[in-house]
Write a protein that holds these residues in place. Structure first.
Motif, PDB file in Angstrom:
ATOM      1  N   ASN A  32       1.149  -1.300   0.294  1.00 18.67           N
ATOM      2  CA  ASN A  32       0.064  -0.059  -0.360  1.00 18.67           C
ATOM      3  C   ASN A  32       0.582   1.666   0.011  1.00 18.67           C
ATOM      4  O   ASN A  32       0.419   2.152   0.888  1.00 18.67           O
ATOM      5  N   CYS A  33       2.321   1.377  -0.306  1.00 18.54           N
ATOM      6  CA  CYS A  33       3.158   2.447  -0.586  1.00 18.54           C
ATOM      7  C   CYS A  33       3.015   3.061   0.895  1.00 18.54           C
ATOM      8  O   CYS A  33       3.487   4.363   0.701  1.00 18.54           O
ATOM      9  N   THR A  34       3.131   2.613   2.330  1.00 19.19           N
ATOM     10  CA  THR A  34       2.713   3.071   3.625  1.00 19.19           C
ATOM     11  C   THR A  34       4.536   2.942   3.976  1.00 19.19           C
ATOM     12  O   THR A  34       4.432   3.914   4.554  1.00 19.19           O
ATOM     13  N   ASN A  35       5.206   2.698   3.333  1.00 21.35           N
ATOM     14  CA  ASN A  35       6.666   2.997   4.263  1.00 21.35           C
ATOM     15  C   ASN A  35       7.462   4.025   2.722  1.00 21.35           C
ATOM     16  O   ASN A  35       7.696   4.491   1.332  1.00 21.35           O
ATOM     17  N   THR A  36       8.237   5.075   3.856  1.00 26.37           N
ATOM     18  CA  THR A  36       8.964   5.603   2.937  1.00 26.37           C
ATOM     19  C   THR A  36      10.405   6.076   3.494  1.00 26.37           C
ATOM     20  O   THR A  36      10.732   6.286   4.364  1.00 26.37           O
ATOM     21  N   HIS A  37      10.958   6.766   2.298  1.00 23.84           N
ATOM     22  CA  HIS A  37      12.724   7.029   2.588  1.00 23.84           C
ATOM     23  C   HIS A  37      12.942   7.463   1.996  1.00 23.84           C
ATOM     24  O   HIS A  37      13.488   7.676   0.789  1.00 23.84           O
ATOM     25  N   SER A  38      14.341   8.061   1.672  1.00 25.02           N
ATOM     26  CA  SER A  38      15.320   8.921   1.022  1.00 25.02           C
ATOM     27  C   SER A  38      16.446   9.473   0.803  1.00 25.02           C
ATOM     28  O   SER A  38      17.298  10.211   1.503  1.00 25.02           O
ATOM     29  N   ASN A  39      17.086   7.866   1.395  1.00 28.78           N
ATOM     30  CA  ASN A  39      18.449   7.627   1.108  1.00 28.78           C
ATOM     31  C   ASN A  39      19.283   7.019   0.434  1.00 28.78           C
ATOM     32  O   ASN A  39      20.959   6.498   0.786  1.00 28.78           O
TER      33      ASN A  39
END
Length: 431
Positions: free
Chosen positions: A237-244
């Protein structure tokens, strides 16, 4: 919508058509917690498709044991199904079902659970009676219950008195029939379940009317899971996020991985390194020589709080130089406090040994003097006994020289005195 619970009966407008759907529980495997003693009232009676005779002797109803605080019955649908609703027929003994019926109190307070295991605690509560009374509880009972599951579990209990008004003292599962209706396949939607669920629904599970997914496969979102994750989101459900990601690019929409590696201090591109790791993708171990072992900066690996004795450097990876050879005995010198303690212990030990020697010698001397005194007393007593015997006169023990006793001739006496009385006396003498 995954499941729905109302007080109204299901209708064709919101559920699969009951007349055209299959009774998923018919002749399936059943069990109950407290069966009655005789097999004629077994748990399977509630899924035999018969409920024309609702008495205990009709052979169509399950009867549980008397005097139990809990009652539990379940049916195994032998697969996970998209359940629509459940029909329950309780035992009436073929009597009018009203507030005066003796079984209304045993039916009140029951629950229905849907689970993928045999444990109701691991499933979902479909229905629980908390409001019905003896004159309002219906029988038969139709329960809307739109849940995916394999086991349908009937449960009632009388474990926490006082009970609500009208409740029986004990719990029973006297069920004459339990029917389960729904779509026999997980991947079908619509009024008569003709259409498959969307491709990206997890395990192919979706709402039977609208086709919305219960949850999505990793990397997809939206009600029908038809939208690929973007903007550094990923997972179900695209519930995890990051920008690393090291290049600042988009991570993998499914698992969050970075095609060109991750920034320092992150693991797999999105999670912070654990306390004992650092560096690119957390591949390096913190030094065990840190003052707080294996704790360091997650990016640089510098020890937090300095190093342990004998080590130096920002990562405590260099040993301090020593003026003496490592094999020199001076490297193992003792501190003054230790030397003083050893000396004091030695002196105390010597004093204790001397005291023990003196005491042992004194005990031996005392023992010898007592033995000598006892011998002297024995000799004195022996000599005294000899002196006593020397002073005893010869006639002390009553020994005397006996004189000769003259013999008297009784013959002469008898003839010298012819007096009968005298003779009589002589005879007495001879006796």
């Amino acid at each position: 919508m995954l499941w729905k619970k109302t007080d109204n009966h299901p209708t064709a407008a919101t559920n699969c058509n009951v007349d055209e759907s299959e009774n998923l529980a018919l002749n399936k495997t059943t069990s109950q917690l407290n069966p009655f003693l005789r097999n004629k009232w077994g748990a399977d009676r509630a899924v035999d498709g018969q409920h024309s005779d609702l008495s205990s002797e009709g052979g169509q109803c399950t009867v549980s044991a008397y005097g139990k605080s809990t009652a539990e019955w379940r049916v195994d649908l032998e697969g996970v199904f998209n359940i629509q609703y459940i029909f329950v027929q309780y035992r009436t003994n073929n009597m009018v079902w009203d507030e005066n019926h003796p079984n209304t109190g045993t039916f009140m307070g029951f629950s229905i659970y849907i689970s993928n295991t045999t444990k109701k605690e691991e499933g979902m509560l479909c229905f629980k009676d908390t409001n019905y009374t003896r004159d309002t509880i219906p029988n038969p009972f139709t329960i809307p219950c739109r849940i995916f599951g394999r086991y349908v579990i009937y449960f009632n209990n009388r474990t926490h008195p006082p009970f609500p008004s009208g409740y029986s003292m004990f719990a029973y599962n006297d069920l004459c029939e339990v029917e389960v209706y729904g779509c026999p396949a997980l991947d079908s939607i619509g009024e008569d379940c003709p259409s498959p669920c969307p491709d990206n629904c997890l395990q192919g599970q979706c709402d039977d009317i609208h086709g919305t997914c219960v949850t999505c496969l990793d990397g997809y979102g939206g009600q029908r899971c038809d939208q690929k994750c973007t903007d550094n989101t990923f997972g179900p459900n695209c519930t995890n996020t990051h920008s690393n990601c090291s290049d600042g690019g988009q991570c993998d929409h499914a698992d969050g991985g970075c095609s060109h590696g991750c920034d320092n201090s992150t693991h797999d591109g999105y999670a912070s390194c654990p306390s004992n790791r650092y560096g690119n993708n957390c591949q390096e171990n913190c030094s065990i020589n840190c003052k707080d072992p294996e704790r360091c900066d997650k990016i640089t690996g510098h020890c937090e709080g300095g190093c342990q004795v004998g080590w130096k450097g920002s990562r405590c990876d260099r040993k301090e130089a020593s003026d003496q050879s490592p094999t020199s005995s001076s490297e193992y010198h003792l501190s003054p406090e230790v030397i003083y303690s050893i000396g004091a212990m030695f002196i105390v030990t010597i004093v204790i040994i001397i005291i023990l020697i003196i005491k042992i010698r004194g005990m031996k001397r005392h023992s010898r003097e007592n033995n000598r005194k006892d011998n002297d007393e024995h000799v004195t007593k022996t000599e005294a006994s000899y002196d006593f015997y020397d002073t005893i006169p010869d006639d002390y023990f009553g020994y005397h020289v006996l004189a000769e006793v003259p013999k008297i001739s009784t013959y002469g006496v008898l003839h010298e005195n012819q007096n009968p009385s005298v003779a009589l006396d002589v005879n007495k003498l001879n006796v």
